[in-house]
Motif scaffolding. Structure first.
Motif, PDB file in Angstrom:
ATOM      1  N   GLY A  23      17.034  52.898  11.815  1.00 47.65           N
ATOM      2  CA  GLY A  23      17.519  54.285  11.780  1.00 47.65           C
ATOM      3  C   GLY A  23      18.209  54.554  10.458  1.00 47.65           C
ATOM      4  O   GLY A  23      18.977  53.724   9.964  1.00 47.65           O
ATOM      5  N   ASN A  26      23.119  59.303  10.236  1.00 49.97           N
ATOM      6  CA  ASN A  26      24.535  59.333   9.839  1.00 49.97           C
ATOM      7  C   ASN A  26      25.055  57.939   9.490  1.00 49.97           C
ATOM      8  O   ASN A  26      25.519  57.695   8.384  1.00 49.97           O
ATOM      9  N   GLN A  27      24.997  57.030  10.451  1.00 48.84           N
ATOM     10  CA  GLN A  27      25.525  55.683  10.200  1.00 48.84           C
ATOM     11  C   GLN A  27      24.521  54.826   9.431  1.00 48.84           C
ATOM     12  O   GLN A  27      24.903  54.029   8.568  1.00 48.84           O
ATOM     13  N   GLY A  28      23.236  54.941   9.761  1.00 50.09           N
ATOM     14  CA  GLY A  28      22.229  54.071   9.133  1.00 50.09           C
ATOM     15  C   GLY A  28      22.256  54.189   7.622  1.00 50.09           C
ATOM     16  O   GLY A  28      22.260  53.185   6.900  1.00 50.09           O
ATOM     17  N   ARG A  47      10.171  54.371  12.294  1.00 54.38           N
ATOM     18  CA  ARG A  47       8.872  54.543  12.949  1.00 54.38           C
ATOM     19  C   ARG A  47       7.879  55.165  11.972  1.00 54.38           C
ATOM     20  O   ARG A  47       8.289  55.758  10.954  1.00 54.38           O
ATOM     21  N   SER A  50       8.041  58.629   9.890  1.00 48.24           N
ATOM     22  CA  SER A  50       9.425  59.102  10.053  1.00 48.24           C
ATOM     23  C   SER A  50       9.839  59.932   8.842  1.00 48.24           C
ATOM     24  O   SER A  50       9.638  59.517   7.696  1.00 48.24           O
ATOM     25  N   SER A  52      12.658  60.126   7.772  1.00 50.71           N
ATOM     26  CA  SER A  52      13.744  59.408   7.088  1.00 50.71           C
ATOM     27  C   SER A  52      13.232  58.471   5.992  1.00 50.71           C
ATOM     28  O   SER A  52      14.027  58.028   5.147  1.00 50.71           O
ATOM     29  N   ALA A  80      20.132  54.019  15.577  1.00 45.39           N
ATOM     30  CA  ALA A  80      19.504  55.286  15.966  1.00 45.39           C
ATOM     31  C   ALA A  80      20.378  55.887  17.073  1.00 45.39           C
ATOM     32  O   ALA A  80      21.359  55.254  17.504  1.00 45.39           O
ATOM     33  N   PRO A  81      20.071  57.110  17.567  1.00 47.63           N
ATOM     34  CA  PRO A  81      20.914  57.692  18.621  1.00 47.63           C
ATOM     35  C   PRO A  81      21.010  56.773  19.847  1.00 47.63           C
ATOM     36  O   PRO A  81      20.027  56.110  20.214  1.00 47.63           O
ATOM     37  N   ALA A  84      18.360  56.577  22.436  1.00 44.31           N
ATOM     38  CA  ALA A  84      17.025  56.089  22.030  1.00 44.31           C
ATOM     39  C   ALA A  84      16.999  54.563  21.905  1.00 44.31           C
ATOM     40  O   ALA A  84      15.923  53.966  21.736  1.00 44.31           O
ATOM     41  N   ILE A  88      13.830  51.602  21.770  1.00 41.38           N
ATOM     42  CA  ILE A  88      13.603  50.879  20.511  1.00 41.38           C
ATOM     43  C   ILE A  88      13.693  49.374  20.759  1.00 41.38           C
ATOM     44  O   ILE A  88      12.848  48.592  20.295  1.00 41.38           O
ATOM     45  N   SER A 105      26.873  49.888  16.530  1.00 42.79           N
ATOM     46  CA  SER A 105      28.104  50.522  16.059  1.00 42.79           C
ATOM     47  C   SER A 105      28.769  51.323  17.166  1.00 42.79           C
ATOM     48  O   SER A 105      29.707  52.093  16.904  1.00 42.79           O
ATOM     49  N   GLY A 130      34.697  56.676  12.318  1.00 40.30           N
ATOM     50  CA  GLY A 130      34.541  57.978  11.678  1.00 40.30           C
ATOM     51  C   GLY A 130      33.088  58.181  11.292  1.00 40.30           C
ATOM     52  O   GLY A 130      32.254  57.276  11.443  1.00 40.30           O
ATOM     53  N   PRO A 131      32.775  59.379  10.794  1.00 40.46           N
ATOM     54  CA  PRO A 131      31.385  59.686  10.475  1.00 40.46           C
ATOM     55  C   PRO A 131      30.846  58.905   9.278  1.00 40.46           C
ATOM     56  O   PRO A 131      31.602  58.437   8.417  1.00 40.46           O
TER      57      PRO A 131
END
Ligand SMILES: NC(=O)c1ccc[n+]([C@@H]2O[C@H](COP(=O)([O-])OP(=O)(O)OC[C@H]3O[C@@H](n4cnc5c(N)ncnc54)[C@H](OP(=O)(O)O)[C@@H]3O)[C@@H](O)[C@H]2O)c1
Length: 321
Positions: A23, A26-28, A47, A50, A52, A80-81, A84, A88, A105, A130-131
């Motif tokens: 993923g 945001n975090q990835g 995937r 993707s 991304s 990933a979310p 999901a 995965i 995370s 945090g984000p």
């Protein structure tokens, strides 16, 4: 409980190891870039087709198809979310190397049994508090974001050292890494999201704005009072704590706050907070999240439509745009 810092943490457990980040959101993205800048060998697993892929490659990060990335890594981070992650993991499970580590995370997928990892894997969590955007910008400023770390499964006997080395490579060791568990992190995080900062605070801002506007105050003034000052109080509380924040405001504001606040956050609010926590612990929320994903997010889509049409949002656009 003491937070561990860079000087307490051995970076070696991650040196010479390959990390697959699954993923690139945001975090990835933030974690892949911070690891890369910390000299760790990173590949992002995505995937086919993707959207991304282009972003990761544009950032100079190697990408690979999901199964290939998972098979090549010593540590596979699932970023990933949450809803999901089980699907995965089902795809990649038999491709992950014998004795490798699986990382998260956030504790939800493990706490509620959406994923039951293979017994030969170490299972760790490093949860920056945090984000992702802030995780990355703090790292670039030479600072760090505080994080929690936890071990769910210690097949190798070295899982904790690996989690700490990973947190250090993210820059979290510059601010502090606190020990936790998947259950504690998950329950406290969901509780805050629903009942405190992300759930209750925006609702109280909207309710305050609506109350003033209904009583004849202009939208602009109501917005400035009820929403515009949030950043100021957040900064004061961060810098000085709640007691210190109160010292920094006028006697008028302080007296109003100590008399008015408990009339709003009364025993009924505290009781509903406990109900929310009970529902989280009983799995009610995580089941709703899973149903939401299975039915293409009807609640989230409706809430997003509603939010952009709110009067408080129109007031913001008038003031800011
Ligand atoms: N948001 C935060 O800053 C934050 C903070 C602390 C912890 N966390 C935790 O970090 C984890 C990641 O959250 P996030 O907010 O960073 O996620 P996110 O931004 O929503 O993740 C999006 C990424 O996941 C990929 N993805 C989505 N569904 C996928 C699937 N079925 N198969 C393969 N890839 C898929 C997307 O790829 P495509 O481009 O192909 O769609 C995209 O690259 C979660 O456990 C979350 O609780 C997040």
């Amino acid at each position: 409980m003491d937070a561990l810092r860079d000087t307490d943490i051995d970076p070696k457990p991650l040196q010479g190891k390959r990390v697959a980040i699954i993923g690139y959101g945001n975090q990835g993205r933030a974690q892949a870039l911070n690891l890369n800048d910390s000299g760790i060998d990173v590949v992002v697993g995505l995937r086919d087709r993707s959207p991304s892929i282009a972003g990761a490659r544009g950032d100079g990060i190697a990408t690979a198809p999901l199964l290939e990335a998972a098979a090549s890594a010593d540590l596979v981070m699932l970023l990933a979310p949450d809803e999901a992650l089980a699907a995965i993991y089902r795809l990649i499970e038999r491709h992950i190397r014998e004795g490798a580590a699986l990382g998260f995370s956030h504790g939800l997928a493990i706490r509620f049994g959406f994923i039951v990892p293979r017994p030969d894997l170490d299972v760790i969590m490093v949860a920056p508090k945090g984000p992702g955007t802030a995780l990355r910008s703090l790292y670039l400023e030479g600072k760090g974001m505080i994080g929690l770390y936890a071990v769910e499964q210690d097949a190798s006997g070295h899982a904790e050292a690996l989690a700490l080395a990973y947190g250090r490579a993210l820059g979290c060791g510059r601010a502090g890494l606190l020990p936790s568990t998947f259950a504690e992190e998950c329950e406290a995080d969901l509780f805050n999201e629903q009942a405190v900062v992300w759930g209750a605070v925006p609702e109280i801002l909207i309710a305050g704005f609506d109350t003033l506007v209904e009583a004849g105050v202009s939208e602009e003034v109501a917005y400035m009072e009820c929403v515009g000052e949030l950043k100021l109080i957040a900064e004061l509380i961060e810098a000085r704590g709640i007691a210190g924040m109160r010292e920094a405001i006028s006697n008028t504001a302080e007296l109003g706050a100590v008399l008015g606040g408990p009339r709003i956050v009364d025993d009924g609010v505290r009781s509903r907070m406990r109900s929310i926590l009970e529902d989280i612990r009983a799995g009610g929320f995580s089941n709703t999240l899973r149903d939401e994903e299975a039915s293409a997010y009807p609640r989230l889509r409706a809430a997003r439509d509603r939010a952009s049409g709110l009067r408080v949002e129109q007031a913001r656009r008038k003031l800011i745009d």
